[in-house]
Write a protein that holds these residues in place. Structure first.
Motif, PDB file in Angstrom:
ATOM      1  N   ILE A 105       0.875  -1.171   0.000  1.00  0.00           N
ATOM      2  CA  ILE A 105       0.000   0.000   0.000  1.00  0.00           C
ATOM      3  C   ILE A 105       0.915   1.224   0.000  1.00  0.00           C
ATOM      4  N   PRO A 106       0.775   2.138  -0.974  1.00  0.00           N
ATOM      5  CA  PRO A 106       1.763   3.216  -1.156  1.00  0.00           C
ATOM      6  C   PRO A 106       1.788   4.217  -0.006  1.00  0.00           C
ATOM      7  N   VAL A 107       2.967   4.376   0.592  1.00  0.00           N
ATOM      8  CA  VAL A 107       3.170   5.375   1.641  1.00  0.00           C
ATOM      9  C   VAL A 107       4.370   6.251   1.248  1.00  0.00           C
ATOM     10  N   LEU A 108       4.436   7.466   1.793  1.00  0.00           N
ATOM     11  CA  LEU A 108       5.542   8.386   1.501  1.00  0.00           C
ATOM     12  C   LEU A 108       6.806   7.991   2.260  1.00  0.00           C
ATOM     13  N   GLU A 109       7.956   8.329   1.686  1.00  0.00           N
ATOM     14  CA  GLU A 109       9.191   8.187   2.440  1.00  0.00           C
ATOM     15  C   GLU A 109       9.148   9.181   3.602  1.00  0.00           C
ATOM     16  N   TYR A 110       9.848   8.855   4.682  1.00  0.00           N
ATOM     17  CA  TYR A 110       9.792   9.720   5.860  1.00  0.00           C
ATOM     18  C   TYR A 110      11.077   9.624   6.664  1.00  0.00           C
ATOM     19  N   GLU A 111      11.232  10.557   7.594  1.00  0.00           N
ATOM     20  CA  GLU A 111      12.334  10.553   8.562  1.00  0.00           C
ATOM     21  C   GLU A 111      11.744  10.842   9.946  1.00  0.00           C
ATOM     22  N   ILE A 112      12.448  10.411  10.982  1.00  0.00           N
ATOM     23  CA  ILE A 112      12.000  10.678  12.360  1.00  0.00           C
ATOM     24  C   ILE A 112      13.080  11.494  13.076  1.00  0.00           C
ATOM     25  N   ALA A 113      12.695  12.689  13.519  1.00  0.00           N
ATOM     26  CA  ALA A 113      13.633  13.599  14.180  1.00  0.00           C
ATOM     27  C   ALA A 113      13.444  13.565  15.692  1.00  0.00           C
ATOM     28  N   ASN A 114      14.594  13.607  16.418  1.00  0.00           N
ATOM     29  CA  ASN A 114      14.541  13.648  17.882  1.00  0.00           C
ATOM     30  C   ASN A 114      15.205  14.887  18.454  1.00  0.00           C
ATOM     31  N   SER A 115      15.502  15.845  17.572  1.00  0.00           N
ATOM     32  CA  SER A 115      16.096  17.107  18.025  1.00  0.00           C
ATOM     33  C   SER A 115      15.875  18.155  16.948  1.00  0.00           C
ATOM     34  N   GLU A 159       7.839  14.259   6.582  1.00  0.00           N
ATOM     35  CA  GLU A 159       7.647  13.713   5.232  1.00  0.00           C
ATOM     36  C   GLU A 159       7.447  14.863   4.252  1.00  0.00           C
ATOM     37  N   PRO A 160       7.676  14.618   2.949  1.00  0.00           N
ATOM     38  CA  PRO A 160       7.478  15.674   1.963  1.00  0.00           C
ATOM     39  C   PRO A 160       6.021  16.125   1.914  1.00  0.00           C
ATOM     40  N   MET A 161       5.800  17.400   1.660  1.00  0.00           N
ATOM     41  CA  MET A 161       4.445  17.895   1.410  1.00  0.00           C
ATOM     42  C   MET A 161       3.998  17.357   0.054  1.00  0.00           C
ATOM     43  N   LEU A 162       2.800  16.861   0.024  1.00  0.00           N
ATOM     44  CA  LEU A 162       2.291  16.275  -1.210  1.00  0.00           C
ATOM     45  C   LEU A 162       1.025  17.012  -1.618  1.00  0.00           C
ATOM     46  N   ARG A 163       0.984  17.421  -2.851  1.00  0.00           N
ATOM     47  CA  ARG A 163      -0.215  18.104  -3.341  1.00  0.00           C
ATOM     48  C   ARG A 163      -1.352  17.098  -3.472  1.00  0.00           C
ATOM     49  N   VAL A 195       8.111  20.517   3.549  1.00  0.00           N
ATOM     50  CA  VAL A 195       7.853  19.275   4.267  1.00  0.00           C
ATOM     51  C   VAL A 195       6.721  19.488   5.267  1.00  0.00           C
ATOM     52  N   ALA A 196       6.225  18.362   5.773  1.00  0.00           N
ATOM     53  CA  ALA A 196       5.222  18.378   6.846  1.00  0.00           C
ATOM     54  C   ALA A 196       5.819  17.695   8.064  1.00  0.00           C
ATOM     55  N   MET A 197       5.462  18.174   9.258  1.00  0.00           N
ATOM     56  CA  MET A 197       5.922  17.557  10.508  1.00  0.00           C
ATOM     57  C   MET A 197       4.708  17.173  11.361  1.00  0.00           C
ATOM     58  N   LYS A 198       4.832  15.994  12.014  1.00  0.00           N
ATOM     59  CA  LYS A 198       3.751  15.515  12.882  1.00  0.00           C
ATOM     60  C   LYS A 198       4.359  14.863  14.112  1.00  0.00           C
ATOM     61  N   ILE A 199       3.713  15.071  15.244  1.00  0.00           N
ATOM     62  CA  ILE A 199       4.194  14.441  16.462  1.00  0.00           C
ATOM     63  C   ILE A 199       4.068  12.928  16.308  1.00  0.00           C
ATOM     64  N   LEU A 200       5.030  12.187  16.808  1.00  0.00           N
ATOM     65  CA  LEU A 200       5.017  10.728  16.694  1.00  0.00           C
ATOM     66  C   LEU A 200       4.871  10.128  18.077  1.00  0.00           C
ATOM     67  N   SER A 201       3.679   9.595  18.351  1.00  0.00           N
ATOM     68  CA  SER A 201       3.413   8.997  19.664  1.00  0.00           C
ATOM     69  C   SER A 201       2.270   8.000  19.545  1.00  0.00           C
ATOM     70  N   PRO A 202       2.439   6.798  20.081  1.00  0.00           N
ATOM     71  CA  PRO A 202       1.325   5.834  20.060  1.00  0.00           C
ATOM     72  C   PRO A 202       0.178   6.257  20.976  1.00  0.00           C
ATOM     73  N   ASP A 203       0.433   7.242  21.825  1.00  0.00           N
ATOM     74  CA  ASP A 203      -0.596   7.695  22.770  1.00  0.00           C
ATOM     75  C   ASP A 203      -1.402   8.885  22.246  1.00  0.00           C
ATOM     76  N   ILE A 204      -0.998   9.435  21.105  1.00  0.00           N
ATOM     77  CA  ILE A 204      -1.702  10.599  20.549  1.00  0.00           C
ATOM     78  C   ILE A 204      -2.249  10.205  19.184  1.00  0.00           C
ATOM     79  N   LEU A 205      -3.540   9.992  19.151  1.00  0.00           N
ATOM     80  CA  LEU A 205      -4.147   9.490  17.918  1.00  0.00           C
ATOM     81  C   LEU A 205      -4.531  10.622  16.979  1.00  0.00           C
ATOM     82  N   HIS A 206      -5.120  11.682  17.519  1.00  0.00           N
ATOM     83  CA  HIS A 206      -5.563  12.805  16.689  1.00  0.00           C
ATOM     84  C   HIS A 206      -4.596  13.988  16.895  1.00  0.00           C
TER      85      HIS A 206
END
Length: 698
Positions: A500-510, A579-583, A525-536
């Motif tokens: 299933i097609p997903v975008l390439e990504y990186e995970i930043a810790n600083s 991840e890259p911003m995608l139109r 690019v787009a940034m999103k918090i990465l946490s299994p405890d934060i769904l929305h």
């Protein structure tokens, strides 16, 4: 076991038979003996030696003849003992009228489990408990405690409510409507909807089936049976309990949108069952399906003696996606010779308010000859010169070709009552309002709805390559960490293993990571918090879009992490997902939720952050077929956009189907997945990509 022992028995034991006229046992015994058929009926009553002049038995074990059917009407507490005696006597068919089982609490539930075990251990088929019984008019068998015998007809009624049964029975006798089978199943401990629908598929007297449903066991079997039977015998259902129970506890978009009722909508659509909305529609559809002609075609002609009802009928027809027949030139020419010059010159055919019975007949005769007309609705409103009975007599004399269907609406009260009763006598569907007639007409038409055909390479779907072992590794890791929710990166990794097609990504810790990784992926690019405890993530300020520079990347990282910690101080923050911003030309949603009754439901619709605002979604029950996915997509409003709308290009439907199909494979291979959201699935230049994903385990 075949159900003939129940529904066509040669011998019956009424356990709890009574000579007390106020008792259920009395009604059962009297009804069982009101028959012209040679059928042996044995009363069983532990306290009585005779019941209404017939020798009574203390137990079925005392009856020395073979018994096909036992009908039990004793207190609930005695039923397990009575049923055990039936098993010893070799009785294979049982109806339990008695109430007081799973509907009354723990004690009743324990009794319910006892009778379930006895029936299973002894290969008995059981109708009930807590039911009215049944009536089979064709063999003159009334094995119920209803006060009336049903008339013979061609509609089978199956109901979980005895009260609904008696109300329909009372109405049917007044309106001269009959039944092939009339069955109350109550709690449906054993014999349920699927069993009876399958049984009635082989009943030549049954041409259509109407259900009143409160609950359903084994939805997958219901779909399988109805799919098969509905191809030859239309099935209609009124399902009560339109609640969204359980939705409030769901955590994903899909879960919050998938109320129990939407799940049943999906199930009925898959099963080929037409859903009814209220008791009035049940009565109307029974009336419609009881009429003497079955070839109901969609091109409708309306003959009316009043303009208003004609317009109302047309409005209702188009509201429900119906179709007015286009009158041929020949038909218009013929009508010109028979009708006043002021007639409407089109469809609806207004024969004018002073129309006599002959004018109605002439218009009807001409419409019957038009090959572009399938069905004809006759509307009559009372006028000084209009005699409803005489018009009804003219209608009843019409000799209809096999490819035509007529039905009628006589609007009014006592002035048209004689006409209505006359048409009922001749099995012509007659209604009091145009809206009710049109709704019934369109419900019957929807049975014949053509399936949507989309060109798809099914061989390609059969050869999809997946990596189950890699998904299992991700899920096992999450379970070992005693988590139920996968992080976004884990969810996307799972999807990628099913191609299933997903975008390439990186995970930043600083902040430094955020800057270097953003440059690596190329701005914006787009940034999103990465946490299994934060769904929305949006709700807690955990998303930043259109980041175009090093400084913006640094600030976005800091702002996202602070905001997430403020809103969720105990959350396990795994970093910031970049991840890259995608139109996006179009945003869609694909999801999975679990209904407490129906099990796994797959969802599709318009996606994005406003998914819960628009609720342009459709569901399908699992397991499914490719055609079910196609129908699910077509149910949504966004389907028109998917096909291409005005100057906006469509998307590759086959690729979309392929992605949804891969999701179903994932769900089937890993039933531990409880909820799943792909939202949005971004579509640009016909290419679809997963931008966000959530997976929750059981």
């Amino acid at each position: 076991m075949n159900l003939d022992k129940i529904f066509n028995p040669k011998s019956i034991a009424i356990i709890g038979a009574s000579d007390d006229e106020t008792s259920v046992g009395y009604a059962l015994f009297v009804n069982a003996n009101k028959t012209k058929h040679k059928r042996k009926v044995f009363p069983v009553n532990i306290k009585k030696k005779k019941i209404l002049g017939h020798s009574s038995f203390a137990s079925v074990l005392d009856i020395k003849q073979k018994i096909d059917l036992a009908v039990i009407a004793t207190p609930a507490s005695t039923v397990p003992y009575v049923l055990a005696d039936c098993a010893k006597a070799g009785i294979k068919g049982v109806v339990i009228i008695s109430a007081g089982f799973n509907e009354v609490g723990k004690e009743g539930l324990a009794l319910y489990e006892q009778i379930r075990k006895i029936s299973l251990d002894n290969d008995m088929r059981l109708v009930g408990p807590n039911c009215l019984g049944f009536i089979i008019p064709g063999i003159d068998l009334n094995m119920s405690f209803a006060t009336e015998q049903a008339l013979l007809g061609q509609v089978a009624l199956i109901s979980q409510s005895g009260a609904i049964c008696t109300a329909i029975l009372d109405w049917s006798i007044e309106h001269k409507v009959g039944f092939s089978n009339f069955v109350s199943i109550g709690a449906a401990q054993d014999v349920g909807f699927s069993d009876l629908i399958e049984y009635m598929a082989n009943d030549k007297k049954t041409t259509s089936i109407v259900l009143y449903m409160e609950s359903l066991k084994n939805p997958a079997r219901f779909i399988e049976v109805c799919r098969r039977v509905s191809k030859t015998k239309p099935i209609f259902v009124l399902k009560s309990g339109r609640s969204a129970a359980g939705a409030s506890a769901a955590k994903s978009h899909t879960g919050s949108l998938a109320g129990n009722d939407k799940g049943f909508d999906a199930l009925f659509r898959q099963a080929g069952v037409v859903r009814l909305d209220n008791i009035q529609e049940v009565l109307d559809i029974i009336m419609f399906c009881s009429s003497k002609c079955k070839n109901v075609g969609k091109r409708l002609a309306i003959i009316t003696n009043a303009g208003g009802p004609g317009v109302i009928s047309t409005d209702s027809l188009y509201k429900h996606d119906g179709e007015l027949a286009k009158l041929s030139k020949d038909t218009i020419a013929k009508l010109n010779t028979k009708l006043p010059s002021s007639w409407s010159k089109g469809n609806p055919i207004d024969v004018i308010g002073d129309a006599d019975p002959r004018r109605f007949k002439d218009a009807l005769d001409i419409c019957i000859q038009d090959k572009k007309i399938d069905s004809i609705l006759i509307l009559l409103s009372p006028q000084a010169m209009t005699k409803s009975l005489l018009v009804a007599k003219e209608i009843s004399k019409i000799k209809l070709p096999k490819d035509k269907f007529i039905f009628a609406v006589f609007i009014g009260g006592s002035e048209v009552d004689e006409g209505r009763k006359w048409l009922e006598k001749f099995n012509i569907a007659i209604f009091e309002t145009p809206e009710r007639a049109i709704i019934s007409f369109m419900k019957v038409i929807s049975v014949k709805k053509e399936k949507l055909e989309i060109e798809i390479n099914k061989a390609k779907l059969a050869n999809i390559k997946v990596h189950k072992e890699k998904v299992a590794q991700v899920i096992n890791k999450v379970r070992l960490e005693q988590r139920k929710q996968l992080s976004e990166s884990e969810a996307k990794e799972v999807l990628s293993h099913y191609n299933i097609p997903v975008l390439e990504y990186e995970i930043a810790n600083s902040e430094a990571d955020a800057i270097s990784m953003s440059q690596k992926l190329s701005y914006p690019v787009a940034m999103k918090i990465l946490s299994p405890d934060i769904l929305h993530k949006i709700d807690c300020g955990g998303v930043a879009l259109n980041i175009n520079s090093q400084e913006e990347a640094r600030l976005a990282y800091t702002r996202i992490t602070r905001s997430a910690k403020t809103h969720h101080p105990k959350a396990d923050i795994k970093g910031v997902y970049i991840e890259p911003m995608l139109r996006s030309d179009l945003e869609l949603i694909i999801g999975l939720s679990h209904d407490p009754v129906l099990g796994p439901l797959l969802m599709f619709g318009r996606g994005g952050s406003e998914v819960e605002l628009y609720k342009d979604i459709s569901f399908v029950s699992l397991p499914l077929q490719i055609d079910d996915i196609i129908e699910m997509i077509a149910e949504t409003k966004v389907y028109e956009r998917i096909k291409g709308y005005r100057n906006m290009p469509g998307i590759d439907l086959e690729k979309l189907l392929c992605i949804i199909y891969k999701v179903t494979l994932l769900i089937q291979d890993f039933p531990v997945i409880r909820e799943l959201d792909i939202n949005p699935l971004s579509v640009h230049d016909k290419k679809a990509t997963v931008l966000d994903a959530k997976i929750i385990l059981q």
